[in-house]
Every structure is written in structure tokens, then in C-alpha cells.
Write a protein that holds these residues in place. Sequence first.
Motif, PDB file in Angstrom:
ATOM      1  N   PHE A 344     -19.251   6.372 -39.895  1.00  0.00           N
ATOM      2  CA  PHE A 344     -20.225   4.736 -39.350  1.00  0.00           C
ATOM      3  C   PHE A 344     -20.594   4.106 -40.755  1.00  0.00           C
ATOM      4  N   ALA A 345     -20.470   4.925 -42.097  1.00  0.00           N
ATOM      5  CA  ALA A 345     -20.272   5.292 -43.388  1.00  0.00           C
ATOM      6  C   ALA A 345     -19.888   3.687 -43.504  1.00  0.00           C
ATOM      7  N   LEU A 346     -18.814   3.247 -43.108  1.00  0.00           N
ATOM      8  CA  LEU A 346     -18.260   1.862 -43.201  1.00  0.00           C
ATOM      9  C   LEU A 346     -19.096   0.897 -42.841  1.00  0.00           C
ATOM     10  N   THR A 347     -19.814   0.865 -41.778  1.00  0.00           N
ATOM     11  CA  THR A 347     -20.632   0.287 -41.389  1.00  0.00           C
ATOM     12  C   THR A 347     -21.727  -0.813 -42.705  1.00  0.00           C
ATOM     13  N   GLU A 348     -22.272  -1.936 -41.594  1.00  0.00           N
ATOM     14  CA  GLU A 348     -23.108  -2.469 -42.880  1.00  0.00           C
ATOM     15  C   GLU A 348     -24.877  -2.002 -42.290  1.00  0.00           C
ATOM     16  N   SER A 349     -24.703  -1.224 -41.400  1.00  0.00           N
ATOM     17  CA  SER A 349     -25.906  -1.006 -40.889  1.00  0.00           C
ATOM     18  C   SER A 349     -26.189   0.219 -41.545  1.00  0.00           C
ATOM     19  N   LYS A 350     -28.229   0.256 -42.039  1.00  0.00           N
ATOM     20  CA  LYS A 350     -28.111   1.391 -43.190  1.00  0.00           C
ATOM     21  C   LYS A 350     -28.858   2.268 -42.254  1.00  0.00           C
ATOM     22  N   LEU A 351     -28.971   2.335 -41.096  1.00  0.00           N
ATOM     23  CA  LEU A 351     -29.602   3.239 -40.470  1.00  0.00           C
ATOM     24  C   LEU A 351     -27.904   4.299 -39.483  1.00  0.00           C
ATOM     25  N   LEU A 352     -27.220   3.024 -39.769  1.00  0.00           N
ATOM     26  CA  LEU A 352     -25.615   4.372 -39.716  1.00  0.00           C
ATOM     27  C   LEU A 352     -25.009   4.917 -40.705  1.00  0.00           C
ATOM     28  N   LYS A 353     -25.002   4.017 -42.174  1.00  0.00           N
ATOM     29  CA  LYS A 353     -24.571   4.526 -43.511  1.00  0.00           C
ATOM     30  C   LYS A 353     -25.050   5.754 -43.426  1.00  0.00           C
ATOM     31  N   GLU A 354     -26.302   5.797 -43.726  1.00  0.00           N
ATOM     32  CA  GLU A 354     -27.196   7.331 -43.954  1.00  0.00           C
ATOM     33  C   GLU A 354     -27.132   8.524 -42.978  1.00  0.00           C
ATOM     34  N   PHE A 355     -26.670   7.800 -41.449  1.00  0.00           N
ATOM     35  CA  PHE A 355     -26.249   8.784 -40.947  1.00  0.00           C
ATOM     36  C   PHE A 355     -24.317   9.425 -40.996  1.00  0.00           C
ATOM     37  N   GLY A 356     -24.048   8.511 -41.045  1.00  0.00           N
ATOM     38  CA  GLY A 356     -22.771   9.352 -41.393  1.00  0.00           C
ATOM     39  C   GLY A 356     -21.924   9.554 -42.934  1.00  0.00           C
ATOM     40  N   ILE A 357     -22.908   9.342 -43.507  1.00  0.00           N
ATOM     41  CA  ILE A 357     -22.952  10.288 -44.844  1.00  0.00           C
ATOM     42  C   ILE A 357     -23.723  11.162 -44.551  1.00  0.00           C
ATOM     43  N   VAL A 358     -24.185  11.562 -43.870  1.00  0.00           N
ATOM     44  CA  VAL A 358     -25.137  12.446 -44.092  1.00  0.00           C
ATOM     45  C   VAL A 358     -24.681  14.105 -43.322  1.00  0.00           C
ATOM     46  N   ALA A 359     -24.378  12.908 -42.535  1.00  0.00           N
ATOM     47  CA  ALA A 359     -23.452  13.758 -40.965  1.00  0.00           C
ATOM     48  C   ALA A 359     -22.064  14.564 -41.106  1.00  0.00           C
ATOM     49  N   SER A 360     -21.191  13.561 -42.304  1.00  0.00           N
ATOM     50  CA  SER A 360     -19.867  14.466 -42.478  1.00  0.00           C
ATOM     51  C   SER A 360     -19.742  15.110 -43.825  1.00  0.00           C
ATOM     52  N   LEU A 361     -21.059  14.817 -44.623  1.00  0.00           N
ATOM     53  CA  LEU A 361     -20.869  15.795 -45.959  1.00  0.00           C
ATOM     54  C   LEU A 361     -21.673  17.328 -44.885  1.00  0.00           C
ATOM     55  N   ASN A 362     -22.533  16.857 -43.871  1.00  0.00           N
ATOM     56  CA  ASN A 362     -22.868  18.164 -43.711  1.00  0.00           C
ATOM     57  C   ASN A 362     -21.532  18.931 -43.903  1.00  0.00           C
ATOM     58  N   ILE A 363     -20.633  18.558 -42.308  1.00  0.00           N
ATOM     59  CA  ILE A 363     -19.802  19.242 -41.199  1.00  0.00           C
ATOM     60  C   ILE A 363     -18.521  19.623 -42.102  1.00  0.00           C
ATOM     61  N   ILE A 364     -18.497  19.013 -43.098  1.00  0.00           N
ATOM     62  CA  ILE A 364     -17.883  19.841 -44.447  1.00  0.00           C
ATOM     63  C   ILE A 364     -18.428  21.127 -45.022  1.00  0.00           C
ATOM     64  N   ALA A 365     -19.007  20.748 -45.574  1.00  0.00           N
ATOM     65  CA  ALA A 365     -20.281  21.900 -46.103  1.00  0.00           C
ATOM     66  C   ALA A 365     -20.216  23.069 -44.461  1.00  0.00           C
ATOM     67  N   LEU A 366     -20.091  23.140 -43.395  1.00  0.00           N
ATOM     68  CA  LEU A 366     -20.717  23.691 -42.627  1.00  0.00           C
ATOM     69  C   LEU A 366     -19.380  24.763 -42.528  1.00  0.00           C
ATOM     70  N   PHE A 367     -17.873  23.543 -42.475  1.00  0.00           N
ATOM     71  CA  PHE A 367     -16.921  25.011 -42.781  1.00  0.00           C
ATOM     72  C   PHE A 367     -16.782  25.489 -43.640  1.00  0.00           C
ATOM     73  N   ILE A 368     -17.124  25.717 -45.026  1.00  0.00           N
ATOM     74  CA  ILE A 368     -16.914  26.073 -46.007  1.00  0.00           C
ATOM     75  C   ILE A 368     -17.528  27.217 -45.548  1.00  0.00           C
ATOM     76  N   LEU A 369     -19.221  26.875 -45.226  1.00  0.00           N
ATOM     77  CA  LEU A 369     -19.713  28.613 -44.794  1.00  0.00           C
ATOM     78  C   LEU A 369     -19.421  29.349 -44.053  1.00  0.00           C
ATOM     79  N   CYS A 370     -18.962  28.425 -42.721  1.00  0.00           N
ATOM     80  CA  CYS A 370     -18.097  29.501 -42.269  1.00  0.00           C
ATOM     81  C   CYS A 370     -17.402  30.593 -42.456  1.00  0.00           C
ATOM     82  N   LEU A 371     -16.294  29.639 -43.528  1.00  0.00           N
ATOM     83  CA  LEU A 371     -15.040  30.430 -43.651  1.00  0.00           C
ATOM     84  C   LEU A 371     -15.520  31.150 -44.585  1.00  0.00           C
TER      85      LEU A 371
END
Length: 799
Positions: A344-371
Motif C-alpha cells: 500500500f505504501a507504493l501507491t500514490e494515495s497518501k491515505l493508503l501510503k500512511e496505512f501501509g507504512i504503519v501497519a507493516s512496521l507494526n507487524i515486524i515489530a510485533l514479531f520481535i515482541l512476541c518472540l
Amino acid sequence: MTKLFTFGFWNALAGIILRNRAVIFLAIIGVTVYLAFQWKNMRFSHSEANLLPDDHIINIQYQNFLERFGEEGNLIVMAVKDSTLFTPKKLKAWNDFNNSFKKYEEIDLVISIADLKTLEKKDNPARFELVPFIKDSSYTKKQVSEYENELFNNLPFYEGLVYSKKSHTVQSALYLKKDIVNTKLRKKFIQDVLQPAVEAFETNYNLDVKVSGMPYIRTLNSQNIMDEISVFILAALLVTSLIFFFFFRSVRATFISMTAVIIGVMWAFGLLGLLEYEITVLTAIIPPLVIVIGIPNCIFLINKYQQEIKKHGNKAKSLQRVITKVGNATLMTNVTTASGFATFALTESKLLKEFGIVASLNIIALFILCLLVITIIYSYMPQPKERHLEHLGKAWMEKLVDWMENMVKTRRVTIYFSSVIILIVSIIGIYTIKVSGSLLEDMPKTADFYKDIVFFEKEFDGIMPLEIFIDTKRKQGVLKLPTLRRMEQLQELLEETPELSKPISIVSLVKYSKQAFYNGNPKYYQIPTSQERNFILPYAKSFESESGVMKSYVDSTGRYARITTFMKDVGTDEMDRIEATLAPKLEKIFPKDRYEVSFTGKALIFQKGTKYLVWNLTFSLGLAVILIALFMAWMFRSWKMIVISLIPNLLPLLMTAGLMGYLGVPIKPSTILVFSIAFGISVDDTIHFLAKYRQELKSNHWRIRKSVLASLRETGVSMFYTSTVLFFGFSVFMISSFGGTKALGGLVSTTLLFAMLANLLLLPSLLLSLERSIANKKTLKEPTLKIIPSEEELDDSEE
């Protein structure tokens, strides 16, 4: 040096984590506290999302309009439909109520019955004079009756602006100052001033006041989003923790899992604040999304820990093996899920771009947290007792696994036939899907402000502003008589369109000037003839400057004009039809060599943005498929394995798309997200299954049948657990009052349910059916980087 993500890497990492557990845990607390301090930077969006890129032609036209006329969405309307309004007491109270808003600095202009002025012809010298409509403050019964008759029968200039002739509904307009429309001052005024004043007036005079307009709608809609965030988080925590406890029957395991995801939620809010992103309809679902996606991580890690404890009873060895054996597969599943969002961060939409950046970063952070959180907390806790491991051998789960194994061994033809039938039916359904771009469609239908929108659509033919921007290409071109006549022709076309309201423009003022010239006779409410022009047009400018009613409809140079109409809550297809109908007529009225005419406004931008967004999201889904295929290629070095792994995940997407067609659920920003989100999550089960399958292949000397069935038995339980949690976790979004969020929850839940069945039945069936072509070592070559170690490798390393 240990190669990245090999068995040696994970083995070394496990040692580092367990030896430095206290320092790591303090570091987690430190990061959490730091991100908690970033919450102060969080802010809610005060305007509609612009789904188009800045350089899109529709956005360029809109920016040109804003440069000439400023923010168009600054109108708040209040209306009363009640025959008792035209009584002395209530009419006076209504006028006083509207006048009370003039003292607030947020208000630029108030137009109500009390503010109306009539244009009268005067002699000696010959002039037009603005005369107050309400001439006497005494409000006698006779006067009020005369006011009512005069307004509805002799003042067509104010029709659609102050009253609706068809139902005698009276309307007032509050124009907010344009520089506060997209700020928190707008929200403060509406919530602290307007709403309490309306409620008090309704109570005191027994009148039902309807309130609407884009500033009002945006404010209440944003408040609904804020209110739902906490509800979603609590509901997601409650549902996932109950299901988790039902499966594991362990307060300890449930507590540890909830600790990990709650920290993940705190990090999600902190990241939003750190990046200073606005909280929108999309970013608002990230915190509960973290909970729903985080719990499956916990299930795989805790389930593996308990399996190891049951196998050999050594806690330290079990924790080491959790990281070494499940760490890589869990990382891969989180990377693929994050990839689905990151596209989503690769789209031209600011709304989707922000959603994609925050969601993807949080998912990777979540993996580290859970482990980290799960292994560290378990390292400090006593070894699980026998009762904590009872769920691993439950009879009903054994029966479920036996059924799946039997289906895969003996009913593969049935599985394939069912899959083909589902595919055919789904493709038929896909052809019936429609695209929708309504700005109001996803808003809560039960909310009072939405009911008021419906009221204004019925009484005044719409509430969503649609602007027609006219460039005459010469100074003072707007006030030329041919231009005014062309504008009148266009307004007549707009009035004939059922989805649009009566337009407002400089033409209305000019027509009213002629009516005044003929002593207020309403039959002369029309464009002056060329002979009348010299007598009437000079008064239009003085009227405009004195009343302020029409000051926003012609720019200071007289070159640009706007025609404002309001449209009903129509979808993208309907708006395309309206534009297609008007376009040839518009070109005939305004020749392109002499005029430039464009439709604009926020409602139109949102609709155009929806179609643009559909393309962007289709692109992001395709990109997600390619990225995940590359992950598979990296893991297995076999194109056949890529195909086998994608089929069980693409089929559920097609099935959901077909279901949308049959159920009449349109493609829109909220529902198109379903496919990328669901694909990124559903492929997790595939990775876990194939990772275990690879381990079993090496342990069983490349015997496919034995490896497939062994993988199904070990991973089937965890896959069932995680899919169940995901199904009910995403179902939480169905309690939302927003149609888009509700559809998102229902469709993702359905897709993940189908994906679970596909991964538990279709995937192993494909592996068994194609075992001859993929069973040999030459096809499934050893990768350069060892991704998943075998049981023998683990045992050898530990020895």
C-alpha cells in the motif's frame, strides 16, 4: 561467521536472547515508555481523505478552484419542517436562535429568515435599495402570515437557500470561516457550541431541528471513529483472549500472550505519534489489527514450546528450540503479512501510503515482541504442568486431524472437484461486482447525523457540494450577457437532473435584479434582455457587495465563476452516468475555444479517487503476490512449489470476490483492502505447513507421502487454532457502525476461513498428487542459505 537466517543464526540468536533476557526485557520497557510519550503527537483527521495524487488532473482543477474561491465545504445548514414555526413566538425564537451564532468568531456569515433582504426599486434618484425582509420586531400574527406568504410565493431567489417550496421546510445557513474548516477549532465549535444550542432550542420550543453540512458531518464522523477505537481494542482483546484460553486452558499462556499484544498496541499508537500521521478510518483499525495478527504468533510459539516440553521435559532446551525451529517460519509469515500491507505504501494515495507504512512496521515489530516477550517470560516461570499440556491431545482435535488426513488420502478428487466448482461460480460472481465511490456510504446509518442527511436529500435534493468552475478566459467575462445566458442554460440542465439540487450562482442575483426592476413581480425572475441590461446590471454589483450573499460566486477579476449545486449520495457509476449525459450538452453550451468548464469539489474528488484507488489496490495485490512468490522461491528453489503454494491462497480471494458480487457488496476503498490483507495473512499457514513439510522431507529421506501427512498432523492443530482466532478476531470489526469497516471485518473473516480449509485440504492434496514431479532432491534443491533445519540437525547441534 554465521549466515543470516540459517540454522546457525537462529541457534546463536536463541543463546543471546536467553543469556541477556533481563537486559532485553528492560530495553523493551524503555522503548515502550519512549513510544508512549509520542502519543501526544497523535491527531485525528479533520478533513476527507484525498485519494488522488497531487498531480492528478482532477486535483489540479480542484486546487485552481480553491485558489479563486477558497474552501467550499464550510457550510452548516439547520432546518425545521413544522407548520407551527410560522407563529409569532416560534418564528421570533428561530430568528433569535440563528442570530445568536453571529457573536462567535468561528462564524463568517449567517443566512436565515431574519437576515433576508429584498431588493426594491426606488425613485428620485432611480436606484435599487436593499430592504430588510423582517421590517418589524413585534411579530404579530398578521405580520408572520404575510412573511410566510411573501417568502414562499414571491422570493424565488431564496428557494433552495432558505426554504424548500415543495414542503415549506425552512433552512438557515452558517458559513464557517474558511481557515478553520479543516482544524480542531471546527470540532470545538460544533461540539461545544452548536450541538448544545440546538438541543436547548429543541427542548424549549418543541421543534425538531435537522443539522447537516460537510463540516458537521466530518466532525461527528471523526468522533465516531475515535469512539470505536477503544471499543475495537477491548473487543479484540476479549474475543482473542477467550478463544486462546479455550484452546490452551492456561491462564499463564493467555496472560503472556495478552502482555505481548498489549505492548504491540502501545507501540502502534506510539508509531502513529512518532511519524505524526493523522488517525483516519484506516489507521484507526491498526491497533485492533495488531491484536488479531499478534495472537497467531503467540499460538505458534507457545504451542511449539509446550510440544517440546511434552516431548523431553527440558525447559531450557524447549525455549531454545522455540526460537531455533519456529523463529524462521514465524519471521517469514510476518514478513509476508507485512509485505501485503507494505505494498500500500507504493501507491500514490497518501491515505493508503500512511496505512501501509504503519501497519507493516507494526507487524515486524510485533514479531520481535512476541518472540522476545514469550521466551523471556517463560524463562522466568516454572515449567508447565501436565494440565497445561492436556490440550495437545484432546479427543475432538484428534478426530479433526484424522478427518483431514482421511480427506487428503482418500478424497482428493472430491477436494479438486469442489475447488473447480467454487472457482467457476466465483468467476461468474466477479462479473457482477460494481464499483462505488459514495462519500457517505460507509457512514453509520443509525446515527442521527446520517438521518439528517437523508432529510436534507429529500427536502433540498442533496447535501454533498458539487462545484462547476467556469473560466471565461477574459476579465469581466462572467458579467457579459451571453455568458450569463449560457450559465442559465447549464443551471436548467442541472435542475433537470434528479440527483442534483437547485444551483446557486451569480445568475440568481442577476435574475433577482430584473424582478426588482419590475416591482418585485416573481414572473420577471429571469435574465434581462439586452435592452434591459444597462439599467439592471450595475445594481447587481452593489447588491452583491452590500448583502454578501453572492460574494463567493465571482472572483475579483470577473473572469472566473462558480455554480454550486448539491448532489444526493450517489455512487461512482451513477456519477459517471450524470457526467456522460451532461458532457456533450456542456460542450455545446460552452465552446472549448472560448470557455473552460470543469466539475470539481470534495465529493467528486472522493468518487474519482475511488476508481483510482481500485487500480492502485489491484496493483498492490499483484505486487504482494509477486513478493510472496519470491519468498517461496527463496525458500524452496522450485517454481512448482511456488504454484502449489499460491493456489490455496488465491482461490479464497476469488471466492470472496464472487461472494461480493452475489451479495451486492461493491468494490470501494474499504472492501478492496480485503484482498491484500487476507492474502498476506492466509499465506502464513502455507508457510508454516511448507516449512514443516521441508523438515519432514529431510527427516524422512524425501518420502513425500509420509512427510505431507506428518506435517498435517503437527501443523494442523496450530493452523486451526490461528485461523479460528483470526476468524473471530476480524469478526470484531463487524460491530462497527461504519459500513466499510463492517464489510472489511466480514469479508476478511470469510476469506481466512476459506483459506484455512484450502491450506489444510487442498495444499496437502496437491503435494500428494504431484509427488512424483517434486519428490526428488533434484527438483527440491538445497538452498544456498539453509532456511529450516531438520530434526537431526537440531539434535546434532545440541549434542
